[in-house]
Design an enzyme around this catalytic site. Sequence first.
Site, short mmCIF file in Angstrom:
data_model
loop_
_atom_site.label_atom_id
_atom_site.label_comp_id
_atom_site.label_asym_id
_atom_site.label_seq_id
_atom_site.Cartn_x
_atom_site.Cartn_y
_atom_site.Cartn_z
N GLN A 156 -7.95 -4.07 9.21
CA GLN A 156 -6.89 -3.73 10.17
C GLN A 156 -7.25 -2.50 11.00
O GLN A 156 -6.37 -1.84 11.53
CB GLN A 156 -5.56 -3.51 9.44
N ASP B 34 -3.31 8.23 3.92
CA ASP B 34 -2.81 6.89 4.28
C ASP B 34 -3.54 6.39 5.52
O ASP B 34 -4.03 7.18 6.33
CB ASP B 34 -1.31 6.98 4.54
N GLU B 35 -3.64 5.07 5.67
CA GLU B 35 -4.25 4.43 6.86
C GLU B 35 -5.63 5.03 7.14
O GLU B 35 -5.96 5.38 8.29
CB GLU B 35 -3.34 4.60 8.09
N LYS C 225 0.82 -1.22 0.00
CA LYS C 225 0.00 0.00 0.00
C LYS C 225 0.85 1.27 0.00
O LYS C 225 0.50 2.25 -0.65
CB LYS C 225 -0.94 0.01 1.19
N THR C 226 1.96 1.26 0.75
CA THR C 226 2.81 2.45 0.80
C THR C 226 3.37 2.77 -0.57
O THR C 226 3.41 3.93 -0.99
CB THR C 226 3.96 2.25 1.81
N ARG D 118 1.24 -10.64 10.63
CA ARG D 118 2.60 -10.13 10.89
C ARG D 118 3.64 -11.17 10.52
O ARG D 118 4.82 -10.84 10.39
CB ARG D 118 2.79 -9.79 12.39
#
Length: 744
Positions: free
Chosen positions: A261, A230-231, A43-44, A607
């Site tokens: 998330q 973002d986020e 995503k980044t 993770r």
Amino acid sequence: MPVPLPRSPETEAHLAGLNPEQLAAVTAPDGPLLVLAGAGTGKTRVLTCRLAHLLVTGRARPSEVLAVTFTNKAAREMAERVERLIERSVQGMWLGTFHAMGVRMLRAHAELVGLQPSFTILDTDDQLRLVRQVIQAAGLEERRWPARGLLALIQRWKDKGWTPERVPEAELGDFAMGRARELYAAYQARLATLNACDFGDLLLHPLSLLAARPELLERYQRRFRAILVDEYQDTNVAQYLWLRLLAQHHKNITCVGDDDQSIYSWRGAEVGNILRFEQDFPGATIVRLERNYRSTGHILGAAAGLIAHNRARHGKTLWTEGAMGEPVRVAGLWDEEEEARWVGQEIEALQRRGEPLASIAVLVRAGFQTRAFEERFIQMGLPYRVVGGPRFYERQEIRDAIAYLRLVVSPDDDLAFERIVNLPRRGIGEAALKTLHAAARSSGQSLVRTARALVATDELPARSRGALLRFLDQLDRWRGRLSELSPRAMAELVLEESGYVAMWQAERTPDAQGRLDNLKELAEALAEFDGLGAFLEHVALVMENTADAGAEVVSVMTLHGAKGLEFDTVFLAGWEEGLFPSQRALDEGGTRALEEERRLAYVGITRARRRCAVSFAANRRLYGHWTSAVPSRFVAELPAEHVEVLHRSPAARPDWELLGDPLPAVRPAPFRSRGAAAERVLEGRAEILASRPPAGSRSFRVGERIFHDMFGYGRIEAIDGDKLEIAFEKAGRKKVVDSFVKPA
């Protein structure tokens, strides 16, 4: 209009290496765009390349872009990456955190909200000091209505975008007998007088400005031709409203996030912001990033099967072109001590195979769970660090509690006395303490001995003298019961009678309950010792066992703290009903809270890059009693085809053996149900409870050689009920409970 750069292979560098879904997101036309980016899907990179693409194609100049991140580090990295991609400066771009962007807007229009552009931003300590002044001015008793509680309430209202006059009646609650809104208004007035803001104001003031001044809103709406966020799943209501106002003109807003998330509702995040994006921006383009570059097939399959039980989600399925890898392992242990022992053994086995410790993490739901792992790792000599917070015995509330116990055992411990003499507040102020210190230096005696002398004089004010005398009487009373109470009972008595537990119970802040849980865990740790002296000696030795800052270590942290991180191997501990999902969360939030807990489990699994293990304990020792624990409903929700179930063999061998599939079904207990025997909720061919006998059921005999996890090998010399008197080879003679030893 911005002028696009000349098209050439160099200007297309930001598109190189993107997969089809990433490319679709980066090159999507102007307009509202929601990129649903699953864990490990890049995503980044997509957000960075989208920003570069807008600049390269001339759809916006840097000064016409508002790009919002959640950390300053992410903002810096994004600016550096974009500049490398387009090979020119992005100076003038509004790029940073929500608070940084709020400050920038507020500095330009401070007078419109009654401030000067040079306003200061108060830190938490200053905010608390100001809130205390407001409480005192209102004639309220802070011990009953603590400053931290009021500040937490005010910040929650600011996160929702509420100024004092807009706080609904239903939200007032019983704080200060319904006067919280009045106190909020007084706090805001004091901030204005000081020409200051707190962090909540950095969004609240700009939001109020835009809502109240149409001409200012139009100016910013026209300026920002492109908005990138973002986020997005972690935005609160105030952030959401601010973004929605600014995007209404061009409607060219790109939001990247993952509804699966969203795990920060406790600090104001609203998963509904990302779920209703299409309603807020009709005709929005939705792009799903589902190709995962981090984890193996089995890990992704287990995570996808678990999160599919949530209803409030857009829906996506992660996949990978990589190998299936190892199934997610599920291990049922007898208690938390055996759980920590098993995890330690597994880590040692990985280390022998050449796995670096830095690639391994132990993730827990609550901070108090780290103690068992910390103590086990110290016994093993396994380097570790607690990420995102201090180690268990370094936490503020644990240090305070230990200071009380040190002072009971050692009356001349000046450091312990200084730490807790006015904690909780007893009316022993700074002036009284200065007088006490001066007298102690003059007489060459300890602070406690000096205090006993001073309370018989008029050198201290009457209030301080009375408070100090009562405290000294408490110390004497506690010390007089040292021989008759167990260490655990002694600690509980001291912490209750001192008012220390009540102090945290009165704190209406998000972390107060966690501190109380840690104090309970401390009491459980004390249950393993025969005396307070032995415990304090143990703590001193534990504190000395600190890994070098540069050493390779295992990471131990909460699931919340692990967001955004990744490890080759992840151990997910304590998957039991009431612990995970949290019973407190379920009681307060019902289905909504359950879904957030499940998202937290999903974050934990994803993770892991190569290996993931889930463990739960059949029993936990609470307040000196064994309590049956029910495996978490999340265990049953893991798809059987992606799971390997482990079982301790009846012969108590140290190895583990695979039982058959399918994974046993686990009937989750009702939201308020606790304590059903774990055996009753396990069905199918696998039985995943360990075979260790319950406390007190094992018959020991005098002369028998045993092993204790902390004290090592020894021989039983006397038996009194479930208490064993043992001569340990290295630790000397001690009394321990029989459930903490096993045959050598």
